[in-house]
Design a protein around this motif. Sequence first.
Motif, short mmCIF file in Angstrom:
data_model
loop_
_atom_site.label_atom_id
_atom_site.label_comp_id
_atom_site.label_asym_id
_atom_site.label_seq_id
_atom_site.Cartn_x
_atom_site.Cartn_y
_atom_site.Cartn_z
N ASN A 1 0.83 -1.20 0.00
CA ASN A 1 0.00 0.00 0.00
C ASN A 1 0.87 1.26 0.00
N ASN A 2 2.09 1.11 -0.51
CA ASN A 2 3.05 2.22 -0.62
C ASN A 2 3.53 2.70 0.73
N GLY A 3 3.43 1.83 1.74
CA GLY A 3 3.97 2.15 3.05
C GLY A 3 5.40 1.65 3.18
N GLN A 4 6.04 1.99 4.30
CA GLN A 4 7.45 1.64 4.47
C GLN A 4 7.66 1.05 5.86
N PRO A 5 7.73 -0.26 5.93
CA PRO A 5 7.79 -0.97 7.20
C PRO A 5 9.12 -0.80 7.94
N PRO A 6 9.11 -1.11 9.25
CA PRO A 6 10.34 -1.06 10.04
C PRO A 6 11.09 -2.40 10.03
N ILE A 7 10.52 -3.38 9.32
CA ILE A 7 11.14 -4.71 9.29
C ILE A 7 11.54 -5.08 7.87
N LYS A 8 12.32 -6.14 7.77
CA LYS A 8 12.69 -6.66 6.45
C LYS A 8 11.52 -7.52 5.94
N VAL A 9 10.79 -7.00 4.98
CA VAL A 9 9.67 -7.75 4.40
C VAL A 9 10.24 -8.70 3.36
N THR A 10 10.02 -9.97 3.55
CA THR A 10 10.70 -10.97 2.72
C THR A 10 9.94 -11.38 1.47
N ASP A 11 8.64 -11.08 1.43
CA ASP A 11 7.86 -11.54 0.27
C ASP A 11 6.69 -10.58 0.04
N TYR A 12 6.76 -9.81 -1.04
CA TYR A 12 5.66 -8.91 -1.37
C TYR A 12 5.61 -8.70 -2.87
N ASP A 13 4.48 -8.21 -3.35
CA ASP A 13 4.25 -8.01 -4.78
C ASP A 13 4.61 -6.58 -5.15
N GLN A 14 5.78 -6.40 -5.74
CA GLN A 14 6.26 -5.06 -6.07
C GLN A 14 5.36 -4.37 -7.10
N SER A 15 4.62 -5.15 -7.90
CA SER A 15 3.75 -4.56 -8.92
C SER A 15 2.61 -3.76 -8.30
N LYS A 16 2.35 -3.98 -7.02
CA LYS A 16 1.28 -3.25 -6.35
C LYS A 16 1.72 -1.85 -5.91
N LEU A 17 3.01 -1.57 -5.94
CA LEU A 17 3.51 -0.26 -5.55
C LEU A 17 3.28 0.75 -6.67
N SER A 18 3.02 1.98 -6.29
CA SER A 18 2.85 3.03 -7.29
C SER A 18 4.22 3.41 -7.86
N PRO A 19 4.27 3.96 -9.08
CA PRO A 19 5.55 4.40 -9.65
C PRO A 19 6.27 5.40 -8.74
#
Length: 438
Positions: A361-379
Amino acid sequence: MKKKSSKVYPIAIALLIVSIVLAGCGGKAKTESEQNNSGKIRLTIGHFDVDQNGKLFRDALEEFRKENPNVDLVEEAIPHDPYRVKMTTLGASGELPDLFVANGSMLIDYIPKGYAGTFNEALDADPAWRDSFLPNAFDEFINEGKIYGIPNAMFTVHMIYYNKDLFSQAGIQSFPTTWDGFNEAIIKLKDKGIIPIAMGNKSNVPVGSVIFGTLADRYTGTEWFRAMKKGEAKFTDESFINALKALQQMAQEGAFNPDINSIDGDQARSLYYNKQAAMLIDGAWAVNNLSTDAPEEVRNATGLAILPAVPGGKGDPLTVAGGSGWSLAYNSKLTGEKKETAIKLIKTLTGQEYNKKKIENNGQPPIKVTDYDQSKLSPLAIAYFDFMEDKNFSPIYDIQLSPALVEVIYKGLQDLLIGGTTPEELAQKIQKVRDTQK
């Protein structure tokens, strides 16, 4: 703090946070039996939320309720600025909710009074959870080796979003790399009838947090800030006064919208969305705002930058004010099942599953996210993560300084913008408050 990974984006849009429960904070405290007359474990939690990550947070609370029907989770959302004021007020009475969001400044107040519980034992009992956090994520919430808050974000509070088309119309082909060039760009934009920088400083926090912290570091360098906290440097030092003078100069040459002290952040963003302003200076959280709310033409024309180097400055021009900023904390009064349930909820809100949704959701976590769908991020979010790869963090004033000191600095900056005080007068006033805290 350096951001490194090109695959895992380690920064975080801040404003996903927790609300104060007014009903539980005023008047006589309820007894344990009154709180639990339903037979459930009653927990109060507060949060402020202003964007999609706010919805994500509320959805997570609702899911926790469904998975834990024995818990009566009571919440009430309060907007960001009133939340800060409320939590400062509650620091005097100690009538805090069971769970709450606290920044480093609040914890400076709460810890000596014994209001906040510690997490060392819970973190050590779950090494996978403990080790998932990014380097230095806990720095702002540690006192004498004890951890009092679990970070829910890592982010920069300073980012310049600029409209490349409006820059081009004013004859500016690229974002300036020097302070003189930056001032020249401001003048060119103003001459074209364009507001150079949109800002809403009604609450007095934005200018101090998203501009001045980084501007001050350009002049003083980060070591000065650390020395100041130890009492080995002063706000009356020339380098700090020069930063105040630079901000005053920006205001005097018309860098900001004239009503800067009477409008809020949403109104300032509207000036940028409507192409009345060429730049918007805001935190990382605005990536999400622009990605979802800005007109497509404006969104596509938006570039990213930070304040350039300043003449004679001691700071690193690749440094921006940032860090974890806010944390999830719990009331030290909690024991037994209530404490265990509170920590269980906090682990849910800082775990892989939650932060996978957050980064998508274009947020920025405090942890190492190991698996997510980069295509869902906005440009724009992808551009932001790439831009921050070589940046370091300097201290956020309103996170690392006491509430009283933050208040005198930020109210003073409001006055400075409209010529109500001089840099020298303000520096002396700030130092006077600092002297009382030694």
